[in-house]
Design a protein around this motif. Structure first.
Motif, PDB file in Angstrom:
ATOM      1  N   GLY A  31      31.988   0.477  39.069  1.00  0.00           N
ATOM      2  CA  GLY A  31      30.722   0.035  38.490  1.00  0.00           C
ATOM      3  C   GLY A  31      30.554  -1.466  38.437  1.00  0.00           C
ATOM      4  O   GLY A  31      29.610  -1.963  37.811  1.00  0.00           O
ATOM      5  N   ALA A  32      31.468  -2.221  39.076  1.00  0.00           N
ATOM      6  CA  ALA A  32      31.365  -3.678  39.053  1.00  0.00           C
ATOM      7  C   ALA A  32      30.064  -4.150  39.692  1.00  0.00           C
ATOM      8  O   ALA A  32      29.550  -3.533  40.624  1.00  0.00           O
ATOM      9  N   SER A  33      29.544  -5.249  39.175  1.00  0.00           N
ATOM     10  CA  SER A  33      28.285  -5.809  39.684  1.00  0.00           C
ATOM     11  C   SER A  33      28.497  -6.839  40.777  1.00  0.00           C
ATOM     12  O   SER A  33      27.547  -7.238  41.440  1.00  0.00           O
ATOM     13  N   GLY A  34      29.745  -7.293  40.966  1.00  0.00           N
ATOM     14  CA  GLY A  34      29.976  -8.309  41.980  1.00  0.00           C
ATOM     15  C   GLY A  34      31.432  -8.412  42.344  1.00  0.00           C
ATOM     16  O   GLY A  34      32.317  -7.958  41.612  1.00  0.00           O
ATOM     17  N   PHE A  35      31.692  -9.011  43.505  1.00  0.00           N
ATOM     18  CA  PHE A  35      33.047  -9.154  44.014  1.00  0.00           C
ATOM     19  C   PHE A  35      33.119 -10.450  44.801  1.00  0.00           C
ATOM     20  O   PHE A  35      32.385 -10.633  45.764  1.00  0.00           O
ATOM     21  N   LEU A  36      33.995 -11.361  44.376  1.00  0.00           N
ATOM     22  CA  LEU A  36      34.161 -12.641  45.066  1.00  0.00           C
ATOM     23  C   LEU A  36      35.637 -12.934  45.281  1.00  0.00           C
ATOM     24  O   LEU A  36      36.482 -12.551  44.465  1.00  0.00           O
ATOM     25  N   LEU A  37      35.934 -13.620  46.367  1.00  0.00           N
ATOM     26  CA  LEU A  37      37.279 -14.118  46.567  1.00  0.00           C
ATOM     27  C   LEU A  37      37.456 -15.397  45.753  1.00  0.00           C
ATOM     28  O   LEU A  37      36.527 -16.174  45.589  1.00  0.00           O
ATOM     29  N   LYS A  38      38.663 -15.629  45.271  1.00  0.00           N
ATOM     30  CA  LYS A  38      38.911 -16.783  44.411  1.00  0.00           C
ATOM     31  C   LYS A  38      38.778 -18.112  45.146  1.00  0.00           C
ATOM     32  O   LYS A  38      38.635 -19.149  44.508  1.00  0.00           O
ATOM     33  N   ASP A  39      38.863 -18.070  46.474  1.00  0.00           N
ATOM     34  CA  ASP A  39      38.713 -19.322  47.205  1.00  0.00           C
ATOM     35  C   ASP A  39      37.251 -19.654  47.490  1.00  0.00           C
ATOM     36  O   ASP A  39      36.953 -20.586  48.228  1.00  0.00           O
ATOM     37  N   ALA A  40      36.324 -18.890  46.881  1.00  0.00           N
ATOM     38  CA  ALA A  40      34.909 -19.246  46.988  1.00  0.00           C
ATOM     39  C   ALA A  40      34.703 -20.608  46.351  1.00  0.00           C
ATOM     40  O   ALA A  40      35.423 -21.006  45.427  1.00  0.00           O
TER      41      ALA A  40
ATOM     42  N   GLY B 248      23.403  -8.013  41.648  1.00  0.00           N
ATOM     43  CA  GLY B 248      24.750  -7.862  42.163  1.00  0.00           C
ATOM     44  C   GLY B 248      25.059  -8.945  43.176  1.00  0.00           C
ATOM     45  O   GLY B 248      24.172  -9.596  43.715  1.00  0.00           O
ATOM     46  N   THR B 249      26.353  -9.151  43.434  1.00  0.00           N
ATOM     47  CA  THR B 249      26.729 -10.152  44.431  1.00  0.00           C
ATOM     48  C   THR B 249      28.034  -9.751  45.097  1.00  0.00           C
ATOM     49  O   THR B 249      28.937  -9.215  44.464  1.00  0.00           O
ATOM     50  N   LEU B 250      28.103  -9.973  46.411  1.00  0.00           N
ATOM     51  CA  LEU B 250      29.321  -9.769  47.181  1.00  0.00           C
ATOM     52  C   LEU B 250      29.602 -11.034  47.982  1.00  0.00           C
ATOM     53  O   LEU B 250      28.672 -11.680  48.458  1.00  0.00           O
ATOM     54  N   ASP B 251      30.874 -11.365  48.137  1.00  0.00           N
ATOM     55  CA  ASP B 251      31.227 -12.483  48.987  1.00  0.00           C
ATOM     56  C   ASP B 251      30.619 -12.279  50.365  1.00  0.00           C
ATOM     57  O   ASP B 251      30.721 -11.195  50.948  1.00  0.00           O
ATOM     58  N   HIS B 252      29.970 -13.313  50.895  1.00  0.00           N
ATOM     59  CA  HIS B 252      29.259 -13.154  52.157  1.00  0.00           C
ATOM     60  C   HIS B 252      30.185 -12.759  53.297  1.00  0.00           C
ATOM     61  O   HIS B 252      29.747 -12.143  54.269  1.00  0.00           O
ATOM     62  N   GLN B 253      31.465 -13.089  53.194  1.00  0.00           N
ATOM     63  CA  GLN B 253      32.413 -12.725  54.242  1.00  0.00           C
ATOM     64  C   GLN B 253      32.703 -11.222  54.243  1.00  0.00           C
ATOM     65  O   GLN B 253      33.145 -10.668  55.244  1.00  0.00           O
ATOM     66  N   LEU B 254      32.458 -10.580  53.116  1.00  0.00           N
ATOM     67  CA  LEU B 254      32.820  -9.174  52.978  1.00  0.00           C
ATOM     68  C   LEU B 254      31.646  -8.224  53.116  1.00  0.00           C
ATOM     69  O   LEU B 254      31.832  -7.043  53.398  1.00  0.00           O
ATOM     70  N   THR B 255      30.429  -8.713  52.923  1.00  0.00           N
ATOM     71  CA  THR B 255      29.285  -7.839  52.725  1.00  0.00           C
ATOM     72  C   THR B 255      29.115  -6.791  53.819  1.00  0.00           C
ATOM     73  O   THR B 255      29.074  -5.586  53.537  1.00  0.00           O
TER      74      THR B 255
ATOM     75  N   ARG C  11      13.266   0.858  36.592  1.00  0.00           N
ATOM     76  CA  ARG C  11      13.061   2.309  36.691  1.00  0.00           C
ATOM     77  C   ARG C  11      13.931   2.926  37.782  1.00  0.00           C
ATOM     78  O   ARG C  11      14.369   4.078  37.661  1.00  0.00           O
ATOM     79  N   ILE C  12      14.208   2.167  38.840  1.00  0.00           N
ATOM     80  CA  ILE C  12      15.005   2.686  39.946  1.00  0.00           C
ATOM     81  C   ILE C  12      16.437   2.993  39.508  1.00  0.00           C
ATOM     82  O   ILE C  12      16.993   4.047  39.846  1.00  0.00           O
ATOM     83  N   LEU C  13      17.061   2.085  38.765  1.00  0.00           N
ATOM     84  CA  LEU C  13      18.480   2.217  38.440  1.00  0.00           C
ATOM     85  C   LEU C  13      18.803   3.534  37.735  1.00  0.00           C
ATOM     86  O   LEU C  13      19.699   4.266  38.190  1.00  0.00           O
ATOM     87  N   PRO C  14      18.121   3.899  36.641  1.00  0.00           N
ATOM     88  CA  PRO C  14      18.463   5.173  36.003  1.00  0.00           C
ATOM     89  C   PRO C  14      18.127   6.388  36.863  1.00  0.00           C
ATOM     90  O   PRO C  14      18.807   7.416  36.777  1.00  0.00           O
TER      91      PRO C  14
ATOM     92  N   ARG D 241      21.971  -3.575  40.500  1.00  0.00           N
ATOM     93  CA  ARG D 241      21.301  -3.675  41.793  1.00  0.00           C
ATOM     94  C   ARG D 241      22.282  -3.421  42.929  1.00  0.00           C
ATOM     95  O   ARG D 241      21.954  -2.770  43.924  1.00  0.00           O
ATOM     96  N   LEU D 242      23.507  -3.946  42.782  1.00  0.00           N
ATOM     97  CA  LEU D 242      24.508  -3.748  43.815  1.00  0.00           C
ATOM     98  C   LEU D 242      24.824  -2.270  43.986  1.00  0.00           C
ATOM     99  O   LEU D 242      24.941  -1.763  45.108  1.00  0.00           O
ATOM    100  N   GLN D 243      24.955  -1.559  42.879  1.00  0.00           N
ATOM    101  CA  GLN D 243      25.203  -0.127  42.960  1.00  0.00           C
ATOM    102  C   GLN D 243      24.021   0.602  43.609  1.00  0.00           C
ATOM    103  O   GLN D 243      24.202   1.571  44.346  1.00  0.00           O
ATOM    104  N   ALA D 244      22.804   0.130  43.360  1.00  0.00           N
ATOM    105  CA  ALA D 244      21.623   0.733  43.996  1.00  0.00           C
ATOM    106  C   ALA D 244      21.664   0.526  45.504  1.00  0.00           C
ATOM    107  O   ALA D 244      21.308   1.431  46.280  1.00  0.00           O
ATOM    108  N   VAL D 245      22.103  -0.645  45.936  1.00  0.00           N
ATOM    109  CA  VAL D 245      22.219  -0.921  47.373  1.00  0.00           C
ATOM    110  C   VAL D 245      23.269  -0.008  47.994  1.00  0.00           C
ATOM    111  O   VAL D 245      23.054   0.572  49.070  1.00  0.00           O
ATOM    112  N   VAL D 246      24.417   0.142  47.332  1.00  0.00           N
ATOM    113  CA  VAL D 246      25.453   1.038  47.832  1.00  0.00           C
ATOM    114  C   VAL D 246      24.911   2.459  47.941  1.00  0.00           C
ATOM    115  O   VAL D 246      25.139   3.162  48.931  1.00  0.00           O
ATOM    116  N   TRP D 247      24.167   2.894  46.930  1.00  0.00           N
ATOM    117  CA  TRP D 247      23.557   4.238  46.945  1.00  0.00           C
ATOM    118  C   TRP D 247      22.641   4.390  48.158  1.00  0.00           C
ATOM    119  O   TRP D 247      22.657   5.415  48.832  1.00  0.00           O
ATOM    120  N   ALA D 248      21.869   3.358  48.440  1.00  0.00           N
ATOM    121  CA  ALA D 248      20.935   3.415  49.570  1.00  0.00           C
ATOM    122  C   ALA D 248      21.684   3.576  50.886  1.00  0.00           C
ATOM    123  O   ALA D 248      21.251   4.336  51.773  1.00  0.00           O
TER     124      ALA D 248
END
Length: 222
Positions: free
Chosen positions: A99-108, A125-132, A194-197, A204-211
């Motif tokens: 359920g995390a909202s974001g994931f970044l590498l520490k060297d960001a 939500g946010t993901l490291d651009h290298q991983l997305t 309204r979309i999330l529930p 938002r990140l979880q909604a993108v994964v769902w999509a």
């Protein structure tokens, strides 16, 4: 003021991230933890707006802490931003599934970390651009947790909510979506709320994964 908890088992990293965030006028570090058990206790007592969690920690790892703070049984939920030196897929997948909202590498770079905290606090939500691209593609292919059918979105969402979900999956901000659909920003925020529930997700990140899981949008190419 954005209230933040920082949890990392390395003293130097803890101090560095805490100093980085605490120097911002709109961010206050309300707790610092050296292991997962301490992080969970502090998060429950201080109720931060964002919990910045290292993935590998003694006691409880960051994924277990994230699951307790923002998983399906968390009420109220505390958004989690995962910070790690590791970019192994299983860690990324585990963080997303928890359920995390974001994931970044520490060297960001520092601005990226600060911006990510603000984004997560704002409900984005946010993901490291290298991983997305790799994460989304492999998450869909290896962890299909939902029945794979785009028709589910049509069953659950209105036509306009469907449009908003597609734009979320493209990485657009609320402001960009408002411009694209020629509507007020407040209208977009209402649609997202309204979309999330409806999708059974918390961010938002979880909604993108769902999509992506449901083939509402296709996984990125390699």
């Amino acid at each position: 003021m954005i209230r933040v908890l920082v949890a990392d088992d390395q003293a130097l990293v803890r101090a560095g991230i805490s100093a980085l965030l605490g120097a911002e006028e709109d961010i206050e570090v309300v707790g610092v933890a050296s292991d997962g058990i301490e992080a969970l206790a502090l998060a429950r007592s201080t109720r931060p707006d964002v919990a910045c969690l290292d993935i590998r920690m003694p006691g409880l790892d960051g994924i277990e802490v994230a699951r307790a703070l923002c998983g399906p049984d968390a009420d109220p939920a505390v958004p989690a931003l995962m910070l790690t030196t590791f970019d192994l897929d299983d860690y990324v997948f585990g963080a997303l599934e928890a359920g995390a909202s974001g994931f970044l590498l520490k060297d960001a770079d520092p601005d990226t970390i600060i911006g990510a905290v603000r984004q997560v606090a704002a409900g984005n939500g946010t993901l490291d651009h290298q991983l997305t691209k790799r994460v989304l593609r492999e998450f869909v292919e290896r962890r299909q947790l939902q029945p794979v059918t785009g028709a589910r979105a049509d069953d659950l969402l209105t036509a306009r909510e469907h449009d908003v979900l597609l734009l979320l999956a493209q990485g657009l901000s609320n402001e960009d979506i408002a411009t694209e659909l020629v509507v007020e920003l407040s209208t977009v925020k209402s649609h997202v709320a309204r979309i999330l529930p409806k999708l059974g997700v918390r961010s938002r990140l979880q909604a993108v994964v769902w999509a992506y899981q449901n083939r509402v949008v296709l996984p990125p190419e390699a």
